[in-house]
Design an enzyme around this catalytic site. Structure first.
Site, mmCIF file in Angstrom:
data_model
loop_
_atom_site.group_PDB
_atom_site.id
_atom_site.type_symbol
_atom_site.label_atom_id
_atom_site.label_comp_id
_atom_site.label_asym_id
_atom_site.label_seq_id
_atom_site.Cartn_x
_atom_site.Cartn_y
_atom_site.Cartn_z
ATOM 1 N N ARG A 88 59.413 -71.274 65.582
ATOM 2 C CA ARG A 88 58.773 -70.140 66.260
ATOM 3 C C ARG A 88 57.389 -70.537 66.719
ATOM 4 O O ARG A 88 56.759 -71.396 66.093
ATOM 5 C CB ARG A 88 58.604 -68.968 65.284
ATOM 6 C CG ARG A 88 59.883 -68.516 64.680
ATOM 7 C CD ARG A 88 60.681 -67.741 65.688
ATOM 8 N NE ARG A 88 61.880 -67.203 65.074
ATOM 9 C CZ ARG A 88 62.569 -66.204 65.570
ATOM 10 N NH1 ARG A 88 62.189 -65.618 66.686
ATOM 11 N NH2 ARG A 88 63.652 -65.780 64.957
ATOM 12 N N HIS A 131 56.799 -83.350 64.646
ATOM 13 C CA HIS A 131 57.616 -83.139 65.857
ATOM 14 C C HIS A 131 58.415 -84.411 66.169
ATOM 15 O O HIS A 131 57.857 -85.509 66.154
ATOM 16 C CB HIS A 131 56.706 -82.778 67.036
ATOM 17 C CG HIS A 131 57.463 -82.460 68.292
ATOM 18 N ND1 HIS A 131 58.114 -81.259 68.477
ATOM 19 C CD2 HIS A 131 57.708 -83.205 69.400
ATOM 20 C CE1 HIS A 131 58.716 -81.273 69.656
ATOM 21 N NE2 HIS A 131 58.486 -82.439 70.236
ATOM 22 N N GLY A 133 65.716 -78.043 56.185
ATOM 23 C CA GLY A 133 64.716 -78.277 55.140
ATOM 24 C C GLY A 133 64.656 -79.691 54.592
ATOM 25 O O GLY A 133 64.164 -79.891 53.483
ATOM 26 N N ASN A 153 62.691 -82.012 55.566
ATOM 27 C CA ASN A 153 61.258 -82.355 55.434
ATOM 28 C C ASN A 153 60.625 -81.627 54.254
ATOM 29 O O ASN A 153 59.785 -82.185 53.547
ATOM 30 C CB ASN A 153 60.512 -82.034 56.730
ATOM 31 C CG ASN A 153 60.724 -83.100 57.777
ATOM 32 O OD1 ASN A 153 60.146 -84.181 57.696
ATOM 33 N ND2 ASN A 153 61.587 -82.824 58.750
ATOM 34 N N ASN A 187 51.772 -80.113 62.216
ATOM 35 C CA ASN A 187 53.185 -79.995 62.579
ATOM 36 C C ASN A 187 53.812 -81.382 62.698
ATOM 37 O O ASN A 187 53.164 -82.323 63.135
ATOM 38 C CB ASN A 187 53.280 -79.292 63.950
ATOM 39 C CG ASN A 187 54.715 -79.113 64.431
ATOM 40 O OD1 ASN A 187 55.601 -78.723 63.659
ATOM 41 N ND2 ASN A 187 54.960 -79.386 65.702
HETATM 42 C C1 GRF Z 1 62.570 -81.913 62.295
HETATM 43 O O1 GRF Z 1 63.154 -82.883 63.139
HETATM 44 C C2 GRF Z 1 61.207 -81.536 62.804
HETATM 45 O O2 GRF Z 1 60.530 -82.582 63.411
HETATM 46 C C3 GRF Z 1 61.540 -80.491 63.837
HETATM 47 O O3 GRF Z 1 62.583 -79.757 63.256
HETATM 48 C C4 GRF Z 1 63.335 -80.603 62.384
HETATM 49 C C5 GRF Z 1 63.428 -79.938 61.049
HETATM 50 O O4 GRF Z 1 64.326 -80.585 60.194
HETATM 51 N N1 GRF Z 1 60.371 -79.729 64.203
HETATM 52 P P1 GRF Z 1 64.438 -80.159 58.675
HETATM 53 O O5 GRF Z 1 64.669 -78.656 58.632
HETATM 54 O O6 GRF Z 1 63.155 -80.544 58.000
HETATM 55 O O7 GRF Z 1 65.619 -80.911 58.142
#
Ligand code: GRF
Length: 189
Positions: A88, A106, A13, A15, A104
């Site tokens: 998912r 990525h 989490g 982000n 999204n």
């Molecule tokens: C991030 O690197 C995102 O790009 C990928 O999964 C990771 C999630 O990290 N899809 P967090 O849970 O936000 O720390």
């Protein structure tokens, strides 16, 4: 308020926390993070809780997955969805319904390294240029139109852990710039 976001998570989490901090800083007058959706119990939900955000945990194994999810999104009056480490693949019918309102983040320079373990694969391949992509979600995984993409150059002998730290901060920056850009677009209207 013209955008009410649901953020979908599965993991740590960072982000999500970044989004919550941007919101808490008072810079979002036209957007709100209204709901956190997870596929299972995960640390990101603790972060959501500490910010007092409603959360909804729904296993994709649930037979009525799409119906239950859509019902909850309507209840919370969600207008847009941000996938932030949601591990998912959403049902095609769900993606079609939300097309254009679903983004999204990525951790690769798409179209390279779609799918899982993108950073690890780029690192193992010895790529010197790594990066992050923000994109629209379409029916094929990690294939929608790019909104933004940023590169980072791997340093000599840089460890995978160190690269992850820089990838995460690049993700946080790209998301912040995106939200602030939406904000200025909303205020200019
Ligand atoms: C991030 O690197 C995102 O790009 C990928 O999964 C990771 C999630 O990290 N899809 P967090 O849970 O936000 O720390």
């Amino acid at each position: 308020m013209n955008r009410s976001w649901a953020v979908f998570v599965s993991g740590k989490g960072s982000n999500l926390k970044n989004f919550l901090e941007i919101e808490a800083s008072g810079r979002l007058n036209n957007q709100r993070l209204s709901l956190v959706v997870a596929d299972k119990a995960c640390p990101a939900l603790e972060i959501a809780k500490s910010y007092g955000k409603p959360q909804f945990v729904l296993s994709p194994k649930e037979e009525a997955f799409s119906d239950l999810l859509i019902e909850r999104l309507y209840q919370e009056q969600i207008s847009d969805i941000f996938l932030m480490g949601y591990m998912r693949v959403l049902p095609l019918s769900f993606v079609s319904k939300w097309r254009g309102l679903l983004v999204n983040i990525h951790p690769s320079l798409l179209p390279k390294y779609k799918g899982l373990r993108a950073v690890e694969r780029a690192y193992a391949a010895g790529d010197r240029k790594l990066g992050v992509s923000l994109h629209h979600v379409v029916e094929h995984v990690d294939s929608g139109e790019l909104i933004d993409q940023r590169e980072l150059l791997r340093q000599e002998n840089e460890s995978l852990e160190d690269i992850f730290v820089r990838i995460h901060s690049l993700e946080h920056q790209i998301v912040e710039d995106f939200l602030i850009r939406l904000e200025s677009e909303a205020s200019a209207r």
